[in-house]
Design a protein around this motif. Structure first.
Motif, PDB file in Angstrom:
ATOM      1  N   GLN A 130       0.819  -1.202   0.000  1.00  0.00           N
ATOM      2  CA  GLN A 130       0.000   0.000   0.000  1.00  0.00           C
ATOM      3  C   GLN A 130       0.861   1.264   0.000  1.00  0.00           C
ATOM      4  OE1 GLN A 130      -2.364  -1.332   3.497  1.00  0.00           O
ATOM      5  NE2 GLN A 130      -4.149  -1.120   2.170  1.00  0.00           N
ATOM      6  N   TYR A 131       0.280   2.333  -0.531  1.00  0.00           N
ATOM      7  CA  TYR A 131       0.986   3.606  -0.620  1.00  0.00           C
ATOM      8  C   TYR A 131       1.157   4.231   0.756  1.00  0.00           C
ATOM      9  CZ  TYR A 131       1.759   8.571  -1.474  1.00  0.00           C
ATOM     10  OH  TYR A 131       2.271   9.846  -1.457  1.00  0.00           O
ATOM     11  N   VAL A 132       2.382   4.622   1.057  1.00  0.00           N
ATOM     12  CA  VAL A 132       2.700   5.344   2.290  1.00  0.00           C
ATOM     13  C   VAL A 132       3.552   6.548   1.901  1.00  0.00           C
ATOM     14  CG1 VAL A 132       3.765   5.231   4.562  1.00  0.00           C
ATOM     15  CG2 VAL A 132       2.674   3.188   3.610  1.00  0.00           C
ATOM     16  N   ASP A 133       3.183   7.723   2.401  1.00  0.00           N
ATOM     17  CA  ASP A 133       3.937   8.938   2.075  1.00  0.00           C
ATOM     18  C   ASP A 133       5.209   8.976   2.916  1.00  0.00           C
ATOM     19  OD1 ASP A 133       4.951  11.582   1.895  1.00  0.00           O
ATOM     20  OD2 ASP A 133       2.982  12.304   1.280  1.00  0.00           O
ATOM     21  N   LEU A 134       6.339   8.698   2.263  1.00  0.00           N
ATOM     22  CA  LEU A 134       7.630   8.664   2.943  1.00  0.00           C
ATOM     23  C   LEU A 134       8.574   9.741   2.409  1.00  0.00           C
ATOM     24  CD1 LEU A 134       8.170   4.789   2.940  1.00  0.00           C
ATOM     25  CD2 LEU A 134       7.359   6.188   4.838  1.00  0.00           C
ATOM     26  N   PHE A 135       8.024  10.755   1.745  1.00  0.00           N
ATOM     27  CA  PHE A 135       8.868  11.754   1.105  1.00  0.00           C
ATOM     28  C   PHE A 135       9.637  12.593   2.122  1.00  0.00           C
ATOM     29  CE2 PHE A 135       5.754  10.723  -2.158  1.00  0.00           C
ATOM     30  CZ  PHE A 135       6.579  10.510  -3.238  1.00  0.00           C
ATOM     31  N   GLU A 136       9.057  12.810   3.306  1.00  0.00           N
ATOM     32  CA  GLU A 136       9.768  13.574   4.328  1.00  0.00           C
ATOM     33  C   GLU A 136      10.960  12.793   4.875  1.00  0.00           C
ATOM     34  OE1 GLU A 136       9.195  16.649   4.877  1.00  0.00           O
ATOM     35  OE2 GLU A 136       7.399  16.728   3.618  1.00  0.00           O
ATOM     36  N   GLN A 137      10.998  11.479   4.588  1.00  0.00           N
ATOM     37  CA  GLN A 137      12.110  10.637   5.033  1.00  0.00           C
ATOM     38  C   GLN A 137      13.117  10.388   3.916  1.00  0.00           C
ATOM     39  OE1 GLN A 137      10.594   7.097   7.066  1.00  0.00           O
ATOM     40  NE2 GLN A 137       8.752   8.221   7.647  1.00  0.00           N
ATOM     41  N   GLY A 138      13.030  11.168   2.842  1.00  0.00           N
ATOM     42  CA  GLY A 138      14.022  11.081   1.784  1.00  0.00           C
ATOM     43  C   GLY A 138      13.613  10.269   0.580  1.00  0.00           C
ATOM     44  N   LEU A 139      12.360   9.814   0.516  1.00  0.00           N
ATOM     45  CA  LEU A 139      11.901   9.065  -0.652  1.00  0.00           C
ATOM     46  C   LEU A 139      11.860   9.972  -1.882  1.00  0.00           C
ATOM     47  CD1 LEU A 139      10.723   6.178  -1.304  1.00  0.00           C
ATOM     48  CD2 LEU A 139       8.474   7.271  -1.229  1.00  0.00           C
ATOM     49  N   ASP A 140      12.258   9.442  -3.034  1.00  0.00           N
ATOM     50  CA  ASP A 140      12.229  10.206  -4.281  1.00  0.00           C
ATOM     51  C   ASP A 140      10.980   9.916  -5.100  1.00  0.00           C
ATOM     52  OD1 ASP A 140      14.850  11.584  -4.233  1.00  0.00           O
ATOM     53  OD2 ASP A 140      15.635   9.549  -4.238  1.00  0.00           O
ATOM     54  N   ILE A 141      10.606   8.637  -5.205  1.00  0.00           N
ATOM     55  CA  ILE A 141       9.514   8.210  -6.078  1.00  0.00           C
ATOM     56  C   ILE A 141       8.670   7.158  -5.362  1.00  0.00           C
ATOM     57  CG2 ILE A 141       8.934   6.955  -8.197  1.00  0.00           C
ATOM     58  CD1 ILE A 141      11.462   8.043  -9.454  1.00  0.00           C
ATOM     59  N   ALA A 142       7.352   7.247  -5.531  1.00  0.00           N
ATOM     60  CA  ALA A 142       6.451   6.167  -5.156  1.00  0.00           C
ATOM     61  C   ALA A 142       5.672   5.766  -6.402  1.00  0.00           C
ATOM     62  CB  ALA A 142       5.503   6.590  -4.043  1.00  0.00           C
TER      63      ALA A 142
END
Length: 300
Positions: A130-142
């Motif tokens: 499932q989609y989890v917003d991890l962009f604040e943890q350095g993720l570039d792409i989901a």
């Protein structure tokens, strides 16, 4: 306050010999140059110029400051030059989160070619259903399918995939082929073990109607590949994404069921990133590589 603008006005004034000449050369007014330099002197608590009627003369403090100011400007110009090269430089680490099945069946087959094309790039591929917003943890792409929560993230549709009810030929030979959606209640079916719209088995009823079959699974699984494996082993019926089992359907390992009752809806697949502006080269090249490969797929 913009300290760099003050320093820049000071250097311009020394190079052009007067506030008015510095202003003309850089599209400003003499008063703007004068104010910037006055603010600089107030901030430094020193006088940088001896102001004459026709010319400017640097004070001792001004001469010393000029050396440092030119060093800062040189460093800034060098930094800008390096930054301007970034759009053509693909390097660093690219962090991606996607569905486990999408990673296995739609990314891993061409990932070696991608890494060979961009040797300065490393990839950190994380997977989950499932989609989890991890962009604040350095993720570039989901990369995820289905509905997405409202957010400020940028979602780009890269494809769409139908969900296929299917089973192996061995299972159908042993248990028979369901002729209507409600016949599924007589069969062994398997679903995901977490709450998801993927566990809702819907079919067309009449010209515009939709029926939902209340599937009672014989077993549930956390990953789509486990459902696929159960179907390939002839254990029962599953509903899986076309991007996941497309090759199995093409090669006859799995047989689509109830196609006359299939809904026309296809689930969108999105590539998600944090910002619309200044997309990094590593994200851009991965996106372009992925989209080209999806165009070449039978379902993309």
């Amino acid at each position: 306050m913009d300290h760099y603008s003050q320093m820049l006005a000071f250097v311009w004034a020394t190079e052009h010999g007067s506030f008015s000449a510095a202003a003309r050369a850089n599209g400003l007014t003499p008063s703007a140059i004068s104010k910037l330099i006055s603010r600089l002197e107030d901030r430094l608590h020193v006088r940088l110029f001896q102001r004459g009627t026709r010319s400017l003369t640097l004070t001792e403090e001004g001469s010393a400051y000029l050396v440092s100011a030119r060093g800062v400007m040189h460093a800034m110009a060098e930094a800008d030059s390096l930054a301007q090269a970034f759009p053509d430089r693909v390097s660093g680490s690219l962090r991606i989160h996607t569905m486990t099945t999408f990673a296995k069946h739609q990314i891993l087959p061409w990932l070696p070619d991608f890494l060979s094309a961009y040797p300065g790039l490393t990839v950190d591929l994380q997977a989950g259903p499932q989609y989890v917003d991890l962009f604040e943890q350095g993720l570039d792409i989901a990369i995820h399918s289905g509905g997405l929560p409202d957010s400020s993230r940028v979602a780009r549709k890269i494809g769409e995939s139908a969900w296929i009810t299917c089973a192996s030929a061995d299972y159908l030979a042993r248990r028979g082929t369901p002729n209507t959606p409600m016949d599924l209640l007589k069969h062994d079916c398997f679903t995901f073990g977490f709450q998801s719209a993927w566990n809702t088995w819907q079919f067309r009823a009449g010209e515009r109607g939709v029926c939902t079959v209340p599937i009672v699974p014989k077993a549930v699984f956390a990953q789509g590949d486990l459902l696929r494996e159960m179907a390939l082993r002839g254990a029962g019926i599953v509903k899986l994404a076309q991007f996941h089992i497309g090759a199995d359907l093409q090669q006859g390992r799995l047989i689509p069921l109830l196609t006359d009752f299939s809904l026309p809806h296809k689930e969108p697949i999105y590539l998600i990133h944090a910002n619309r502006k200044h997309l990094s080269p590593r994200i851009r090249v991965f996106r372009d590589f992925l989209e080209q490969r999806l165009k070449e797929s039978p379902w993309g």
